[in-house]
Scaffold this motif. Structure first.
Motif, PDB file in Angstrom:
ATOM      1  N   THR A 233     -49.697 -15.807  -8.900  1.00 29.64           N
ATOM      2  CA  THR A 233     -48.991 -17.603  -8.914  1.00 29.64           C
ATOM      3  C   THR A 233     -49.072 -18.226 -10.254  1.00 29.64           C
ATOM      4  OG1 THR A 233     -50.712 -18.145  -7.612  1.00 29.64           O
ATOM      5  CG2 THR A 233     -48.970 -17.062  -6.052  1.00 29.64           C
ATOM      6  N   ASP A 234     -50.087 -18.043 -11.244  1.00 28.80           N
ATOM      7  CA  ASP A 234     -50.586 -18.683 -11.905  1.00 28.80           C
ATOM      8  C   ASP A 234     -49.996 -17.959 -13.569  1.00 28.80           C
ATOM      9  OD1 ASP A 234     -52.358 -19.693 -14.670  1.00 28.80           O
ATOM     10  OD2 ASP A 234     -54.111 -19.396 -13.991  1.00 28.80           O
ATOM     11  N   ALA A 235     -49.172 -18.248 -14.612  1.00 30.89           N
ATOM     12  CA  ALA A 235     -48.637 -17.378 -15.667  1.00 30.89           C
ATOM     13  C   ALA A 235     -50.124 -16.832 -16.556  1.00 30.89           C
ATOM     14  CB  ALA A 235     -48.103 -18.581 -16.481  1.00 30.89           C
ATOM     15  N   ALA A 236     -51.165 -17.712 -16.744  1.00 28.79           N
ATOM     16  CA  ALA A 236     -52.397 -17.091 -17.473  1.00 28.79           C
ATOM     17  C   ALA A 236     -52.669 -15.702 -16.948  1.00 28.79           C
ATOM     18  CB  ALA A 236     -53.047 -18.166 -17.002  1.00 28.79           C
ATOM     19  N   GLU A 237     -52.316 -15.619 -15.556  1.00 31.58           N
ATOM     20  CA  GLU A 237     -52.338 -14.065 -15.653  1.00 31.58           C
ATOM     21  C   GLU A 237     -52.129 -13.241 -15.900  1.00 31.58           C
ATOM     22  OE1 GLU A 237     -53.383 -14.496 -10.981  1.00 31.58           O
ATOM     23  OE2 GLU A 237     -54.898 -15.816 -11.558  1.00 31.58           O
ATOM     24  N   LEU A 238     -50.356 -13.855 -16.424  1.00 28.05           N
ATOM     25  CA  LEU A 238     -49.848 -12.344 -16.796  1.00 28.05           C
ATOM     26  C   LEU A 238     -50.228 -11.287 -17.786  1.00 28.05           C
ATOM     27  CD1 LEU A 238     -46.421 -11.848 -15.645  1.00 28.05           C
ATOM     28  CD2 LEU A 238     -45.984 -13.670 -17.290  1.00 28.05           C
ATOM     29  N   THR A 239     -49.593 -10.304 -17.825  1.00 26.64           N
ATOM     30  CA  THR A 239     -50.114  -9.233 -18.389  1.00 26.64           C
ATOM     31  C   THR A 239     -48.359  -8.489 -19.351  1.00 26.64           C
ATOM     32  OG1 THR A 239     -50.727  -7.375 -16.800  1.00 26.64           O
ATOM     33  CG2 THR A 239     -51.969  -8.887 -17.767  1.00 26.64           C
ATOM     34  N   GLY A 240     -48.320  -7.655 -20.303  1.00 31.02           N
ATOM     35  CA  GLY A 240     -47.248  -7.019 -20.478  1.00 31.02           C
ATOM     36  C   GLY A 240     -46.981  -5.975 -19.851  1.00 31.02           C
ATOM     37  N   PRO A 241     -47.895  -5.379 -18.739  1.00 29.31           N
ATOM     38  CA  PRO A 241     -47.621  -3.985 -17.679  1.00 29.31           C
ATOM     39  C   PRO A 241     -46.483  -4.646 -16.406  1.00 29.31           C
ATOM     40  CG  PRO A 241     -49.828  -3.514 -18.813  1.00 29.31           C
ATOM     41  CD  PRO A 241     -49.318  -4.815 -19.501  1.00 29.31           C
ATOM     42  N   MET A 242     -47.426  -5.899 -16.038  1.00 24.84           N
ATOM     43  CA  MET A 242     -46.879  -6.743 -14.939  1.00 24.84           C
ATOM     44  C   MET A 242     -45.347  -6.888 -15.179  1.00 24.84           C
ATOM     45  SD  MET A 242     -49.509  -9.185 -14.060  1.00 24.84           S
ATOM     46  CE  MET A 242     -51.254  -9.203 -13.215  1.00 24.84           C
ATOM     47  N   ILE A 243     -45.145  -7.329 -16.279  1.00 26.95           N
ATOM     48  CA  ILE A 243     -43.632  -7.388 -17.149  1.00 26.95           C
ATOM     49  C   ILE A 243     -42.568  -6.389 -16.543  1.00 26.95           C
ATOM     50  CG2 ILE A 243     -42.074  -8.464 -18.207  1.00 26.95           C
ATOM     51  CD1 ILE A 243     -43.909 -10.134 -19.767  1.00 26.95           C
ATOM     52  N   THR A 244     -43.694  -5.108 -17.238  1.00 27.44           N
ATOM     53  CA  THR A 244     -42.800  -3.672 -17.839  1.00 27.44           C
ATOM     54  C   THR A 244     -42.229  -3.284 -16.078  1.00 27.44           C
ATOM     55  OG1 THR A 244     -43.696  -3.776 -19.444  1.00 27.44           O
ATOM     56  CG2 THR A 244     -42.923  -1.841 -18.322  1.00 27.44           C
TER      57      THR A 244
END
Length: 319
Positions: free
Chosen positions: A210-221
């Motif tokens: 829920t927190d954008a600060a936790e977002l990573t590249g592999p998550m987006i992929t």
């Protein structure tokens, strides 16, 4: 030359392997990287190599190191994530192991691995782009690795693509890796989520956060592979930047083949399609110039280890 050792020195791990003349890894070991200590890092490299030498008839060692490596392929002039500054690493390790040692930039070593045994093994001219947190890469021309007068050529990620653009870790603004890397992907994903974009909020949900600060590249992929529209759009934008940058590189190096590797390449068609389209669109004199095809790298995380090992048996390749 028969068996050689390849050593890939990363910021957290030193991966070492015995490699035969066909590029096959026949034994492996690893050590943690004591990145804040020059002496401890050299000792860890020597320890890993000695373990392998004890059980195999090894003739030379190749070390892939992130940073600037001197033209004599021995001294690490500067390493951004390790304590090396004008460090005579090759001579130091060779003295300890009593065996010839070659040091190469890690991205160059990975590019050579793909050229010698991977996706580009059937060509003589190639550009390899490694898209990870940043952008690395290497260039092979007429079957030889391009190293330049001082050993620091082919820093592809630091080609300027946007004058006055985002500040880069190298100190400049607008570098290629600020727009076509995993770092850029995360920056744009977080910015969209923080702006209140409903599509980006949905992407965070797909990523399980829920927190954008936790977002990573592999998550987006991973979200893009699952079909999330926001993630797909983010990868599409990254692919466009990648293709436009490679078009500029193609005008300089005229490669037979462009090889795309690194963690972001796991998205495959989600990034490759837009990269190729952008490349075809902006390539100068495109109606009269041969268009190099794009392909994905084949050796994965072993490319640097395999490439370093092979460069150790080819003293005439890099000059």
């Amino acid at each position: 030359m028969g068996l050689t050792i390849g050593i890939d020195v990363g910021g957290t791990k030193i991966a070492a392997g015995v490699v035969d003349e066909h590029g096959a890894i026949i034994a492996r070991t690893h050590r943690d990287t004591p990145a804040d200590s020059v002496d401890a890092t050299a000792a860890a490299i020597c320890d890993a190599a000695a373990e392998l030498i004890a059980n195999h008839a090894v003739e030379a060692v190749g070390i892939g190191a992130a940073g600037f490596v001197s033209s004599d392929r021995s001294t690490v002039l500067f390493a951004p994530n390790l304590a090396w500054r004008d460090e005579p690493l090759g001579a130091r390790v060779a003295k300890e192991l009593k065996i010839p040692v070659v040091v190469e930039n890690d991205a160059n070593a990975a590019a050579w691995g793909e050229f010698a045994f991977g996706a580009a093994k059937d060509v003589e001219h190639m550009v390899c782009i490694t898209v990870g947190t940043g952008i690395g890469g290497g260039v092979v021309i007429d079957g030889e690795l391009l190293r330049g007068a001082h050993g620091v050529a082919a820093e592809l990620g630091h080609m300027r693509v946007v004058p006055g653009g985002h500040r880069c870790g190298c100190g400049s603004r607008g570098c290629f890796e600020q727009y076509a890397s995993g770092k850029a992907l995360v920056r744009e994903g977080r910015a969209q989520a923080e702006s209140g974009s409903l599509a980006a909020v949905q992407m965070l949900s797909v990523c399980g956060i829920t927190d954008a600060a936790e977002l990573t590249g592999p998550m987006i992929t991973d979200a893009a592979v699952q079909g999330d529209p926001c993630a797909v759009e983010l990868l599409d934008d990254l692919g466009r930047w990648l293709g436009e940058g490679v078009a500029s590189l193609a005008t300089i190096f005229d490669p037979t083949l462009v090889v795309i590797g690194g963690g972001v390449s796991a998205a495959k068609d989600l990034i490759m399609k837009s990269a190729v389209q952008a490349f075809e669109k902006v390539l100068p004199a495109k109606a009269n110039r041969p268009h190099a095809p794009f392909t994905l790298a084949e050796l994965g995380n072993d490319a640097g280890l395999i490439g370093a090992a092979d460069l150790a048996r080819r003293p005439a390749v890099s000059r």
